[in-house]
Design an enzyme around this catalytic site. Sequence first.
Site, mmCIF file in Angstrom:
data_model
loop_
_atom_site.group_PDB
_atom_site.id
_atom_site.type_symbol
_atom_site.label_atom_id
_atom_site.label_comp_id
_atom_site.label_asym_id
_atom_site.label_seq_id
_atom_site.Cartn_x
_atom_site.Cartn_y
_atom_site.Cartn_z
ATOM 1 N N LYS A 1 28.871 30.387 23.289
ATOM 2 C CA LYS A 1 30.104 30.499 22.515
ATOM 3 C C LYS A 1 29.953 31.591 21.443
ATOM 4 O O LYS A 1 28.950 31.626 20.731
ATOM 5 C CB LYS A 1 30.398 29.155 21.857
ATOM 6 C CG LYS A 1 31.714 29.123 21.164
ATOM 7 C CD LYS A 1 31.990 27.767 20.563
ATOM 8 C CE LYS A 1 33.146 27.891 19.610
ATOM 9 N NZ LYS A 1 33.111 26.934 18.538
ATOM 10 N N ASN B 1 47.590 33.083 31.374
ATOM 11 C CA ASN B 1 49.006 33.428 31.251
ATOM 12 C C ASN B 1 49.853 32.175 31.421
ATOM 13 O O ASN B 1 49.326 31.090 31.664
ATOM 14 C CB ASN B 1 49.377 34.536 32.244
ATOM 15 C CG ASN B 1 49.163 34.089 33.678
ATOM 16 O OD1 ASN B 1 49.828 33.167 34.144
ATOM 17 N ND2 ASN B 1 48.216 34.719 34.365
ATOM 18 N N LYS C 1 51.470 48.045 47.241
ATOM 19 C CA LYS C 1 50.624 46.938 47.681
ATOM 20 C C LYS C 1 50.694 46.735 49.184
ATOM 21 O O LYS C 1 50.033 45.845 49.723
ATOM 22 C CB LYS C 1 50.998 45.663 46.941
ATOM 23 C CG LYS C 1 50.873 45.817 45.423
ATOM 24 C CD LYS C 1 50.588 44.510 44.747
ATOM 25 C CE LYS C 1 50.456 44.700 43.250
ATOM 26 N NZ LYS C 1 49.830 43.550 42.600
HETATM 27 N N1 CTP Z 1 48.509 40.136 42.556
HETATM 28 C C1 CTP Z 1 47.326 39.881 43.204
HETATM 29 N N2 CTP Z 1 46.149 40.208 42.614
HETATM 30 C C2 CTP Z 1 46.136 40.810 41.399
HETATM 31 C C3 CTP Z 1 47.342 41.056 40.721
HETATM 32 C C4 CTP Z 1 48.515 40.710 41.314
HETATM 33 O O1 CTP Z 1 47.348 39.330 44.317
HETATM 34 N N3 CTP Z 1 44.981 41.096 40.860
HETATM 35 C C5 CTP Z 1 49.776 39.820 43.217
HETATM 36 C C6 CTP Z 1 50.576 38.734 42.578
HETATM 37 O O2 CTP Z 1 50.252 37.470 43.142
HETATM 38 C C7 CTP Z 1 51.981 39.142 42.916
HETATM 39 C C8 CTP Z 1 51.922 40.650 42.950
HETATM 40 O O3 CTP Z 1 50.565 40.958 43.145
HETATM 41 O O4 CTP Z 1 52.330 38.741 44.217
HETATM 42 C C9 CTP Z 1 52.465 41.353 41.767
HETATM 43 O O5 CTP Z 1 51.785 41.078 40.616
HETATM 44 P P1 CTP Z 1 52.223 41.735 39.226
HETATM 45 O O6 CTP Z 1 51.276 41.188 38.219
HETATM 46 O O7 CTP Z 1 53.668 41.581 39.001
HETATM 47 O O8 CTP Z 1 51.972 43.251 39.515
HETATM 48 P P2 CTP Z 1 50.841 44.187 39.019
HETATM 49 O O9 CTP Z 1 50.028 44.556 40.186
HETATM 50 O O10 CTP Z 1 50.146 43.575 37.893
HETATM 51 O O11 CTP Z 1 51.662 45.434 38.528
HETATM 52 P P3 CTP Z 1 52.263 45.700 37.078
HETATM 53 O O12 CTP Z 1 51.243 45.196 36.119
HETATM 54 O O13 CTP Z 1 52.451 47.135 37.098
HETATM 55 O O14 CTP Z 1 53.541 44.938 36.995
#
Ligand code: CTP
Length: 419
Positions: free
Chosen positions: A305, A227, A360
């Site tokens: 690959k 990403n 969370k």
């Molecule tokens: N995060 C994490 N581990 C994951 C995914 C996310 O620790 N596998 C943490 C990120 O570092 C951030 C928070 O969770 O602090 C939110 O991540 P985000 O990607 O915005 O949320 P999602 O859990 O993916 O929810 P959604 O996809 O519904 O937005």
Amino acid sequence: MTAQTLASARILLIIGGGVAAYKSLDLIRRLRERGATVRVAMTAAAQRFVTPLSAEALSGQPVRADLFAPTEQSGMGHIEFSREADLLVVAPATADLIAHMALGLADDLATTTLLATDKRALVAPAMNLRMWLHPATQRNVATLRGDGVLFVGPDDGEMACGEYGPGRMAEPLAIVAAVERALQAPTVLPLPPGVGLPRGGALAGRRVVVTSGPTYEPIDPVRFLGNRSSGRQGHAIAEAARAAGAETILVSGPTALADPPGVRVVRVETAREMRDATIAALPADVFVAAAAVADWRVEDAAEEKIKKRGDGAPILRLVENPDILAEVSARRGDRPALVVGFAAETQALIDNARAKLKRKGCDLIVANRVAIGEGTFGGAENKVTIVAADGIEEWPRMGKTEVARALVALVARKLTGAP
Ligand code: CTP
């Protein structure tokens, strides 16, 4: 602790003055072939055997040889130089260079870097067999081994001076293998807890763990799902926590950023590696999950690959990654007193952030809009809203460094129960 791979490693190669220096040019090539970044420092004696120009051409980086050459940033070249590396490799290491290291003498860029470094060194000795077998050299090698310095070689063989015996520098590929082994273990030499930290800061005596950057989830050995996260916000938070006196551990996905000074950095690639490194870094007083962790990974990443086929494009099956933030929040016994998450949203910012706070189980959510055109991902600024169970705080658009400092100040207030 999670192992680093050579493909993302930054190697600082110190070339000493010996006939074997020509082999170090090949070593640069071999390390780079495997994806490592190689920076080179040469002693004055090394430059009698090979030219900085050759090392520069092969490494693709400027070669440093002068302790007193001004650097762009601060003039502390030897400090920056070693901080930017994951491992120092000394090849060829002459008897004199080894003696300097064992005694902690620092009279040129190479030896000063070796003394000032916070990273482990791997030494490939090369010298006449009598110099190698001399009790003084053997004593120095034993001292360095005791200090945690790693060695590869020397090999037995015919020497440039015509004698036969131990003293030939290990072959470049053997050094590459030794580098790979060295990267399996943490290469940062920790300071005793608390040493080197600013005193009297708002987070003095506290331990803070921060995740930062993206994660890369392999599709096959050359492709990954990733990403746009640059890691700037997470790195800035780690730097601000350290500046506030906290012992700080930064678990970082792949980024182009330099390690924040004084912060212990654990570099990882995948979400699962980030999870393991984060759990290994506990207990802590504060956990800040600033990383943009990939929510999914490819179920069966290919070992070879994936080739184009006549029968259409491959279908990737994704499975969910561990949620590091939720897992740390839910820990019993070693749950940090304060757990901070980030919410990157394109819509319904506050509602989604509130839901995330609950789901969370964290204490604070730093919510930011990441719609196209906001410029948050990769940009230098951030506009965030802090969401807690007892209310929200809108912060103005600020530089990521300012957001980091303000967040650290808020965390410190929350920890002490100050208003
Ligand atoms: N995060 C994490 N581990 C994951 C995914 C996310 O620790 N596998 C943490 C990120 O570092 C951030 C928070 O969770 O602090 C939110 O991540 P985000 O990607 O915005 O949320 P999602 O859990 O993916 O929810 P959604 O996809 O519904 O937005």
